[in-house]
Design a protein around this motif. Structure first.
Motif, PDB file in Angstrom:
ATOM      1  N   VAL A   1      -9.958   1.901   6.194  1.00  0.00           N
ATOM      2  CA  VAL A   1     -11.410   1.927   6.021  1.00  0.00           C
ATOM      3  C   VAL A   1     -11.860   3.379   6.097  1.00  0.00           C
ATOM      4  O   VAL A   1     -11.464   4.105   7.001  1.00  0.00           O
ATOM      5  CB  VAL A   1     -12.161   1.116   7.113  1.00  0.00           C
ATOM      6  N   ALA A   2     -12.659   3.794   5.134  1.00  0.00           N
ATOM      7  CA  ALA A   2     -13.270   5.128   5.165  1.00  0.00           C
ATOM      8  C   ALA A   2     -14.732   4.989   4.781  1.00  0.00           C
ATOM      9  O   ALA A   2     -15.050   4.420   3.734  1.00  0.00           O
ATOM     10  CB  ALA A   2     -12.561   6.076   4.202  1.00  0.00           C
ATOM     11  N   LYS A   3     -15.604   5.481   5.642  1.00  0.00           N
ATOM     12  CA  LYS A   3     -17.035   5.504   5.337  1.00  0.00           C
ATOM     13  C   LYS A   3     -17.418   6.944   5.039  1.00  0.00           C
ATOM     14  O   LYS A   3     -17.123   7.846   5.810  1.00  0.00           O
ATOM     15  CB  LYS A   3     -17.872   4.981   6.492  1.00  0.00           C
ATOM     16  N   LEU A   4     -18.088   7.124   3.902  1.00  0.00           N
ATOM     17  CA  LEU A   4     -18.543   8.446   3.503  1.00  0.00           C
ATOM     18  C   LEU A   4     -20.009   8.612   3.862  1.00  0.00           C
ATOM     19  O   LEU A   4     -20.759   7.640   3.957  1.00  0.00           O
ATOM     20  CB  LEU A   4     -18.354   8.649   1.997  1.00  0.00           C
ATOM     21  N   ARG A   5     -20.428   9.851   4.029  1.00  0.00           N
ATOM     22  CA  ARG A   5     -21.825  10.118   4.352  1.00  0.00           C
ATOM     23  C   ARG A   5     -22.702   9.811   3.136  1.00  0.00           C
ATOM     24  O   ARG A   5     -22.224   9.741   2.006  1.00  0.00           O
ATOM     25  CB  ARG A   5     -21.998  11.563   4.801  1.00  0.00           C
ATOM     26  N   ASP A   6     -23.983   9.650   3.374  1.00  0.00           N
ATOM     27  CA  ASP A   6     -24.942   9.448   2.284  1.00  0.00           C
ATOM     28  C   ASP A   6     -24.887  10.635   1.343  1.00  0.00           C
ATOM     29  O   ASP A   6     -24.785  11.787   1.777  1.00  0.00           O
ATOM     30  CB  ASP A   6     -26.363   9.307   2.841  1.00  0.00           C
TER      31      ASP A   6
ATOM     32  N   VAL B   1      -8.387   3.625  -0.681  1.00  0.00           N
ATOM     33  CA  VAL B   1      -8.737   4.564  -1.742  1.00  0.00           C
ATOM     34  C   VAL B   1      -8.245   5.942  -1.310  1.00  0.00           C
ATOM     35  O   VAL B   1      -8.494   6.377  -0.184  1.00  0.00           O
ATOM     36  CB  VAL B   1     -10.263   4.578  -1.995  1.00  0.00           C
ATOM     37  N   ARG B   2      -7.568   6.622  -2.216  1.00  0.00           N
ATOM     38  CA  ARG B   2      -6.968   7.922  -1.897  1.00  0.00           C
ATOM     39  C   ARG B   2      -8.021   8.992  -1.610  1.00  0.00           C
ATOM     40  O   ARG B   2      -8.966   9.171  -2.363  1.00  0.00           O
ATOM     41  CB  ARG B   2      -6.095   8.378  -3.053  1.00  0.00           C
ATOM     42  N   ILE B   3      -7.798   9.677  -0.496  1.00  0.00           N
ATOM     43  CA  ILE B   3      -8.574  10.851  -0.128  1.00  0.00           C
ATOM     44  C   ILE B   3      -7.561  11.887   0.362  1.00  0.00           C
ATOM     45  O   ILE B   3      -6.732  11.585   1.220  1.00  0.00           O
ATOM     46  CB  ILE B   3      -9.606  10.548   0.976  1.00  0.00           C
TER      47      ILE B   3
ATOM     48  N   ARG C   1       0.857  -1.178   0.000  1.00  0.00           N
ATOM     49  CA  ARG C   1       0.000   0.000   0.000  1.00  0.00           C
ATOM     50  C   ARG C   1       0.893   1.226   0.000  1.00  0.00           C
ATOM     51  O   ARG C   1       1.897   1.267   0.707  1.00  0.00           O
ATOM     52  CB  ARG C   1      -0.864  -0.031   1.249  1.00  0.00           C
ATOM     53  N   VAL C   2       0.517   2.215  -0.805  1.00  0.00           N
ATOM     54  CA  VAL C   2       1.304   3.439  -0.898  1.00  0.00           C
ATOM     55  C   VAL C   2       0.412   4.615  -0.527  1.00  0.00           C
ATOM     56  O   VAL C   2      -0.722   4.721  -1.003  1.00  0.00           O
ATOM     57  CB  VAL C   2       1.852   3.645  -2.327  1.00  0.00           C
TER      58      VAL C   2
END
Length: 195
Positions: free
Chosen positions: A92-97, A77-79, A35-36
């Motif tokens: 782990v990243a959870k995004l809002r609806d 996933v890049r943020i 992972r980078v």
């Protein structure tokens, strides 16, 4: 300019430079299973271990069980987050609806409501230090660190003025009560493996 506007401007200004970095990294012979990510302008490559993935999988599964298979939850996933060249790839990243990508195809840090990081030996200092502060500056409501070396979870919440004001710890094997958070669930940690 407000503090929030400053953070948005800084993240936007870094996006182009981070795009250039990640494009270069994609052309490099990065070994399979690594992972980078870029933390504070420094490139970090870490191998994915079975233990690491097993914990990530259990967290993602709990989120999908709670919100359904269409939930916006990602791994690696890049943020781009506030601060100097912070192109993170959270475990782990959870995004809002209703979260949407920006015009460049990146997810907006303003839409992140939960992040979990599983500790790797080589990058633990990032998860406990600059990444924690960047998540707080981005006002991510809930940040979980699962540490298989300590056999413990660290939960940070209530971001304010660039840091989290609430923290608690829980040993692996106990149920992590997150029912009063944005996740609204209880996360079992009894099957989290240790290193």
């Amino acid at each position: 300019m407000t503090v929030v506007d400053d953070r948005i401007d800084m993240a936007d200004a870094n996006t182009q430079r981070l795009d250039e970095w990640f494009e270069r990294l994609e052309r490099m012979p990065v070994p399979e299973g690594f992972r980078v990510e870029i933390v504070g302008g420094n490139v970090h490559m870490t191998p994915q271990r079975d233990t690491h993935w097993e914990i990530i999988r259990r967290i993602v599964r709990a989120i999908e069980d709670r919100f359904g298979m269409n939930v916006a939850v990602f791994s690696d996933v890049r943020i781009d987050f506030p601060g100097h060249e912070n192109g993170f790839c959270p475990d782990v990243a959870k995004l809002r609806d209703g979260a949407e990508q920006d015009e460049t195809g990146h997810w907006r840090y303003q839409h992140v409501e939960f992040v979990a990081e599983v500790i790797s030996k080589g990058t633990a200092a990032n998860d406990y230090g600059p990444k924690k502060l960047a998540y707080a500056a981005a006002e991510v409501p809930l940040y979980l660190i699962a540490d298989p070396y300590q056999g413990r979870c660290h939960v940070f919440s209530q971001p304010k003025d660039g840091d989290y004001t609430a923290e608690f710890r829980l040993a692996f094997g106990e149920d992590l009560d997150l029912t009063d958070t944005v996740l609204g669930l209880t996360l079992g940690t009894d099957a989290f493996p240790r290193d």
